[in-house]
Structure formats: C-alpha cells, structure tokens
Design an enzyme around this catalytic site. Structure first.
Site, PDB file in Angstrom:
ATOM      1  N   CYS A   1      25.826  11.507  37.377  1.00 57.90           N
ATOM      2  CA  CYS A   1      25.072  11.018  36.219  1.00 57.90           C
ATOM      3  C   CYS A   1      25.461  11.793  34.948  1.00 57.90           C
ATOM      4  O   CYS A   1      26.572  11.640  34.472  1.00 57.90           O
ATOM      5  CB  CYS A   1      23.584  11.045  36.517  1.00 57.90           C
ATOM      6  SG  CYS A   1      22.672   9.908  35.478  1.00 57.90           S
TER       7      CYS A   1
ATOM      8  N   HIS B   1      22.583   9.266  41.690  1.00 59.77           N
ATOM      9  CA  HIS B   1      22.095  10.564  42.183  1.00 59.77           C
ATOM     10  C   HIS B   1      22.016  10.560  43.714  1.00 59.77           C
ATOM     11  O   HIS B   1      20.949  10.266  44.263  1.00 59.77           O
ATOM     12  CB  HIS B   1      20.679  10.821  41.650  1.00 59.77           C
ATOM     13  CG  HIS B   1      20.601  11.105  40.189  1.00 59.77           C
ATOM     14  ND1 HIS B   1      20.474  12.378  39.692  1.00 59.77           N
ATOM     15  CD2 HIS B   1      20.618  10.284  39.126  1.00 59.77           C
ATOM     16  CE1 HIS B   1      20.418  12.328  38.371  1.00 59.77           C
ATOM     17  NE2 HIS B   1      20.500  11.064  37.993  1.00 59.77           N
TER      18      HIS B   1
ATOM     19  N   GLU C   1      21.797  13.007  45.667  1.00 63.24           N
ATOM     20  CA  GLU C   1      20.990  14.129  46.179  1.00 63.24           C
ATOM     21  C   GLU C   1      19.548  13.722  46.432  1.00 63.24           C
ATOM     22  O   GLU C   1      18.801  14.477  47.048  1.00 63.24           O
ATOM     23  CB  GLU C   1      21.064  15.321  45.206  1.00 63.24           C
ATOM     24  CG  GLU C   1      20.195  15.220  43.952  1.00 63.24           C
ATOM     25  CD  GLU C   1      20.795  14.328  42.858  1.00 63.24           C
ATOM     26  OE1 GLU C   1      21.840  13.685  43.099  1.00 63.24           O
ATOM     27  OE2 GLU C   1      20.195  14.276  41.761  1.00 63.24           O
TER      28      GLU C   1
HETATM   29  N1  GLN Z   1      21.120   9.634  30.179  1.00 58.82           N
HETATM   30  C1  GLN Z   1      21.504  10.944  30.562  1.00 58.82           C
HETATM   31  C2  GLN Z   1      22.597  11.531  29.685  1.00 58.82           C
HETATM   32  O1  GLN Z   1      23.044  10.924  28.766  1.00 58.82           O
HETATM   33  C3  GLN Z   1      21.950  10.990  32.006  1.00 58.82           C
HETATM   34  C4  GLN Z   1      20.789  10.721  32.927  1.00 58.82           C
HETATM   35  C5  GLN Z   1      20.842  11.425  34.241  1.00 58.82           C
HETATM   36  O2  GLN Z   1      21.626  12.356  34.457  1.00 58.82           O
HETATM   37  N2  GLN Z   1      19.981  11.057  35.131  1.00 58.82           N
HETATM   38  O3  GLN Z   1      22.996  12.615  29.900  1.00 58.82           O
END
Ligand code: GLN
Length: 193
Positions: free
Chosen positions: A79, A173, A175
């Site tokens: 992410c 994610h 995890e």
């Molecule tokens: N929207 C977040 C960002 O720009 C990422 C979201 C996340 O890691 N769950 O970093």
C-alpha cells in the site's frame, strides 16, 4: 533464516513481523540506521506515504534506505509501501518523494472516495486465490519493461501486485488476513537472491 526488517515508522509492524516469522524468516523492527544495516531485506508497511516520507526524513533513514535499495537489498512494500518503492507518483502532495526502485507509475488513493476500503479475491503470482484488503489503496497506472505483473483486480482489471528483480509491491494489505502466502513469496525471493 534470512533476517528481514519491518520499517517501523508507522503501519502494521507487528502483523508483518508475525507473517514473516510464519514464513520462516527472522523478523525485526527497523527504526534506526544501525538496524537497517543489520537486515538482509526490508518490508515497508502501509500507512500514509506522505507521513512515511516525512518520518523517514526525520529519522535520517531516507538516504540510507535509497542506498540499500540501490545496492540490491530485497524489499516488499504494501500500500503506502508500494508508493514508497515506486519511481513515480500520480496524485502525490507537492514535493512528495519516494525511495523508488520499481519502474512504475503509481496512483495514490486510486480507487476513489466512494470505496475507501474494500476486499477482493484475486490470483497472486499464480499461487492461487488470495483475499486482498484495500484501504485507500493505490493502483499501478503503468509499468516499465522490466516489471512483472503479479496480480490484478477482477473488477476494472487494475494492476495491484508487481515485482522488479528484488523488489515486490502490492496495493493491498496481506498482513491483515492471516494468510502468509504473499510474505512467503517474499521470503522465498530473499532466499533466492
Ligand atoms: N493512501 C495512502 C497513501 O497515500 C496509502 C493507504 C495505505 O497504506 N493503506 O499513502
């Protein structure tokens, strides 16, 4: 066992450590330069990429991280971690920097405000179907010639998992699901490299 660090500036550090250990690695949190120097590989968790960039700067980790990635250290970003490993961002804030390493353009908060978070089943790296949890997730807008696509959403056919050499990234994610197959894939990568 390979010693894998989890960048512990923000995010699901404990959950990543558990999944890595379940996959046969020794896992430790990394917050300082000496800790970074002592690991074979690194996981960059989710969170908020602008915050993580600022914290990495404050903790004097930005350049050491870039250096280790340049030297070929295996890394896995989830992410916001995917954003950190991307060479280019769309929708970043003014001046936002990444660590880079993967030749992709990543779009922040790509799935839109209406669907802040969602789950979807998708095929990961030909290892069967996994449950993917997306939280204000980015998607990969475009990939360079050396990037392997490891996963796409069924709806919209968006690229959400990629690998380039020793670097792995997912929009989702793993995890949070109790299924360690993505971490196992990374641990295998680390063992092979
Ligand atoms: N929207 C977040 C960002 O720009 C990422 C979201 C996340 O890691 N769950 O970093």
């Amino acid at each position: 066992a390979p010693k894998i660090g989890v960048l512990a500036l923000q995010g699901d550090v404990r959950e990543h450590i558990r999944a890595l250990e379940e996959s046969g690695a020794t896992a430790v949190p990394v917050r300082r330069q000496e800790e970074l120097a002592a690991v074979d590989a690194l996981v960059v968790p989710g969170g908020e990429s602008t915050t993580m960039w600022k914290l990495a700067t404050t903790f004097e980790l930005l350049e050491p991280l870039r250096m280790r990635i340049k030297e070929g250290m295996p890394a896995y970003g989830s992410c916001a971690g995917m954003i950190m490993l991307a060479d280019r961002i769309e929708g970043g804030i003014e001046g936002q920097e990444t660590l880079g390493g993967i030749d992709i353009v990543v779009r922040r908060n790509a799935f839109g405000r209406q669907v802040d978070s969602f789950e979807a089943d998708l095929d990961f790296a030909g290892r069967g179907t996994i449950r993917a949890v997306f939280i204000r997730a980015p998607w990969v807008e475009s990939v360079g010639p050396d990037v392997e696509v490891l996963g796409r959403t069924e709806a919209g056919d968006r690229i959400v998992a990629v690998r380039q050499g020793p670097l792995l990234a997912t929009s989702f994610h793993p995890e949070l699901t109790g299924d360690a197959r993505v971490h196992s894939y990374f641990v295998e990568m680390v063992r092979e490299l």
